[in-house]
Scaffold this motif. Structure first.
Motif, PDB file in Angstrom:
ATOM      1  N   TRP A 239       0.807  -1.225   0.000  1.00  0.00           N
ATOM      2  CA  TRP A 239       0.000   0.000   0.000  1.00  0.00           C
ATOM      3  C   TRP A 239       0.839   1.274   0.000  1.00  0.00           C
ATOM      4  O   TRP A 239       0.305   2.368  -0.153  1.00  0.00           O
ATOM      5  CB  TRP A 239      -0.940   0.004   1.201  1.00  0.00           C
ATOM      6  N   ILE A 240       2.177   1.181   0.158  1.00  0.00           N
ATOM      7  CA  ILE A 240       2.968   2.409   0.203  1.00  0.00           C
ATOM      8  C   ILE A 240       3.158   2.959  -1.211  1.00  0.00           C
ATOM      9  O   ILE A 240       3.031   2.242  -2.199  1.00  0.00           O
ATOM     10  CB  ILE A 240       4.319   2.189   0.905  1.00  0.00           C
ATOM     11  N   SER A 241       3.480   4.236  -1.307  1.00  0.00           N
ATOM     12  CA  SER A 241       3.491   4.913  -2.605  1.00  0.00           C
ATOM     13  C   SER A 241       4.534   4.350  -3.561  1.00  0.00           C
ATOM     14  O   SER A 241       4.386   4.449  -4.776  1.00  0.00           O
ATOM     15  CB  SER A 241       3.706   6.419  -2.416  1.00  0.00           C
ATOM     16  N   ALA A 242       5.602   3.738  -3.024  1.00  0.00           N
ATOM     17  CA  ALA A 242       6.618   3.169  -3.898  1.00  0.00           C
ATOM     18  C   ALA A 242       6.086   1.988  -4.687  1.00  0.00           C
ATOM     19  O   ALA A 242       6.539   1.727  -5.805  1.00  0.00           O
ATOM     20  CB  ALA A 242       7.829   2.729  -3.062  1.00  0.00           C
ATOM     21  N   TYR A 243       5.112   1.253  -4.122  1.00  0.00           N
ATOM     22  CA  TYR A 243       4.647   0.012  -4.739  1.00  0.00           C
ATOM     23  C   TYR A 243       3.181   0.049  -5.155  1.00  0.00           C
ATOM     24  O   TYR A 243       2.773  -0.700  -6.037  1.00  0.00           O
ATOM     25  CB  TYR A 243       4.839  -1.162  -3.767  1.00  0.00           C
ATOM     26  N   TRP A 244       2.381   0.896  -4.508  1.00  0.00           N
ATOM     27  CA  TRP A 244       0.949   0.863  -4.746  1.00  0.00           C
ATOM     28  C   TRP A 244       0.560   1.097  -6.207  1.00  0.00           C
ATOM     29  O   TRP A 244      -0.336   0.412  -6.725  1.00  0.00           O
ATOM     30  CB  TRP A 244       0.227   1.859  -3.837  1.00  0.00           C
ATOM     31  N   PRO A 245       1.162   2.024  -6.938  1.00  0.00           N
ATOM     32  CA  PRO A 245       0.741   2.218  -8.333  1.00  0.00           C
ATOM     33  C   PRO A 245       0.821   0.941  -9.154  1.00  0.00           C
ATOM     34  O   PRO A 245      -0.076   0.650  -9.959  1.00  0.00           O
ATOM     35  CB  PRO A 245       1.700   3.296  -8.849  1.00  0.00           C
ATOM     36  N   GLY A 246       1.896   0.167  -8.979  1.00  0.00           N
ATOM     37  CA  GLY A 246       2.027  -1.074  -9.725  1.00  0.00           C
ATOM     38  C   GLY A 246       1.030  -2.123  -9.271  1.00  0.00           C
ATOM     39  O   GLY A 246       0.435  -2.830 -10.087  1.00  0.00           O
ATOM     40  N   VAL A 247       0.841  -2.251  -7.956  1.00  0.00           N
ATOM     41  CA  VAL A 247      -0.138  -3.199  -7.428  1.00  0.00           C
ATOM     42  C   VAL A 247      -1.536  -2.824  -7.908  1.00  0.00           C
ATOM     43  O   VAL A 247      -2.310  -3.672  -8.367  1.00  0.00           O
ATOM     44  CB  VAL A 247      -0.086  -3.222  -5.883  1.00  0.00           C
ATOM     45  N   ARG A 248      -1.865  -1.550  -7.816  1.00  0.00           N
ATOM     46  CA  ARG A 248      -3.193  -1.081  -8.221  1.00  0.00           C
ATOM     47  C   ARG A 248      -3.445  -1.347  -9.707  1.00  0.00           C
ATOM     48  O   ARG A 248      -4.534  -1.802 -10.099  1.00  0.00           O
ATOM     49  CB  ARG A 248      -3.318   0.412  -7.934  1.00  0.00           C
ATOM     50  N   ALA A 249      -2.445  -1.053 -10.544  1.00  0.00           N
ATOM     51  CA  ALA A 249      -2.622  -1.256 -11.988  1.00  0.00           C
ATOM     52  C   ALA A 249      -2.899  -2.716 -12.306  1.00  0.00           C
ATOM     53  O   ALA A 249      -3.763  -3.038 -13.134  1.00  0.00           O
ATOM     54  CB  ALA A 249      -1.376  -0.773 -12.729  1.00  0.00           C
ATOM     55  N   LEU A 250      -2.164  -3.620 -11.645  1.00  0.00           N
ATOM     56  CA  LEU A 250      -2.380  -5.051 -11.864  1.00  0.00           C
ATOM     57  C   LEU A 250      -3.765  -5.468 -11.395  1.00  0.00           C
ATOM     58  O   LEU A 250      -4.491  -6.182 -12.103  1.00  0.00           O
ATOM     59  CB  LEU A 250      -1.298  -5.848 -11.139  1.00  0.00           C
ATOM     60  N   ILE A 251      -4.181  -5.005 -10.232  1.00  0.00           N
ATOM     61  CA  ILE A 251      -5.497  -5.362  -9.700  1.00  0.00           C
ATOM     62  C   ILE A 251      -6.596  -4.911 -10.656  1.00  0.00           C
ATOM     63  O   ILE A 251      -7.542  -5.655 -10.940  1.00  0.00           O
ATOM     64  CB  ILE A 251      -5.707  -4.754  -8.302  1.00  0.00           C
TER      65      ILE A 251
END
Length: 277
Positions: A239-251
């Protein structure tokens, strides 16, 4: 930390069920009171909102909860509701399955056990639990899992494998990795010593380490086709900003029906644990 893993559970369980076609069997390590606070409370609420069933597994005194979470997976084979012909495949909380056909390579009519990514260690006697797949009858025989009580079966494994010795060794020297690999090495030894090995064990290798067909941790790909990848091993905490964009895009690629809900869920996590990335 524990919530760095459990953050992903609402997404991962939904993918296994609706994209891959496996019914998730989920055990939460801890007590309802322990899960009624902080990040865990948010995960619990999300699981209920997404309709995911789960069971509780009390902590084991003297054994880290991470090891309990690792080890309980195989002992779900003790559940009386599972038939000997059913398939039980183990996975991780931070592993997003993507390609359905990859996870349906195990035909129990030909092999009783399948070892996905069998070449990860390049060691004939040690295989990753991500993913071991069993016909439940073979799991019960090879791993000495008795039908009945999941916890009792797991505690027997801890005794037989002398896990307490490894816990103490890790306390003495944190570089001693035997506790981390306890589950994999225990199950691997059981498989290689069973009557199923080698003829009834299917080995499924993958190229590269990490696999070339896996979206693995960071750095994130900005543009990609899901058809090119088997799975995603997510960076933590997601959920942190370093990783969330990539996780969100995949979801949003694989679970578009959760659009909107995804951002609200992440926002709750951010409020409990500030983004310090």
């Amino acid at each position: 930390t524990f919530h760095a893993y459990n953050f992903f559970l609402p997404f991962v369980c939904r993918l296994w069920k609706f994209r891959i076609g496996y019914e998730p069997i989920l055990y939460l390590v801890g007590t309802p009171d322990e899960w009624n606070d902080g990040h865990s409370k948010i995960v619990l609420k999300a699981l209920l909102e997404t309709g995911q069933e789960f069971s509780w597994m009390d902590p084991v005194p003297g054994v880290p909860s991470g090891n309990v979470a690792q080890c309980v997976r195989h002992h779900m084979g003790a559940l009386p509701k599972l038939r000997p012909s059913d398939l039980l495949l183990t996975s991780d909380a931070d592993l997003f399955p993507i390609r359905r056909e990859f996870f349906h390579q195990h035909d129990p009519a030909r092999h009783q056990i399948a070892l996905y990514y069998s070449n990860v260690y390049g060691d004939e006697g040690h295989w990753t639990s991500l993913h071991m797949s069993f016909a439940v009858g073979a799991l019960r025989e090879a791993l000495d899992v008795q039908v009945g009580d999941v916890r009792a079966s797991m505690l027997k494994m801890f005794r037989d494998g002398n896990i307490q010795e490894l816990v103490e060794a890790y306390k003495e020297d944190s570089r001693d990795n035997r506790l981390w690999f306890f589950e994999e090495r225990y199950q691997s030894a059981k498989i290689s010593g069973s009557r199923f090995y080698p003829g009834s064990v299917l080995k499924i290798p993958r190229e590269g380490h990490p696999p070339k067909d896996q979206i693995s941790r960071a750095p994130w790909l900005e543009h990609y086709s899901l058809n090119d990848y088997v799975d995603l091993h997510a960076a933590r905490p997601g959920w942190i900003s370093a990783y969330w964009p990539g996780v969100r895009a995949l979801i949003l690629k694989v679970l578009p029906e959760l659009s909107g809900w995804v951002d609200a869920y992440r926002e709750e996590f951010w409020k409990v644990g500030p983004d310090r990335s």
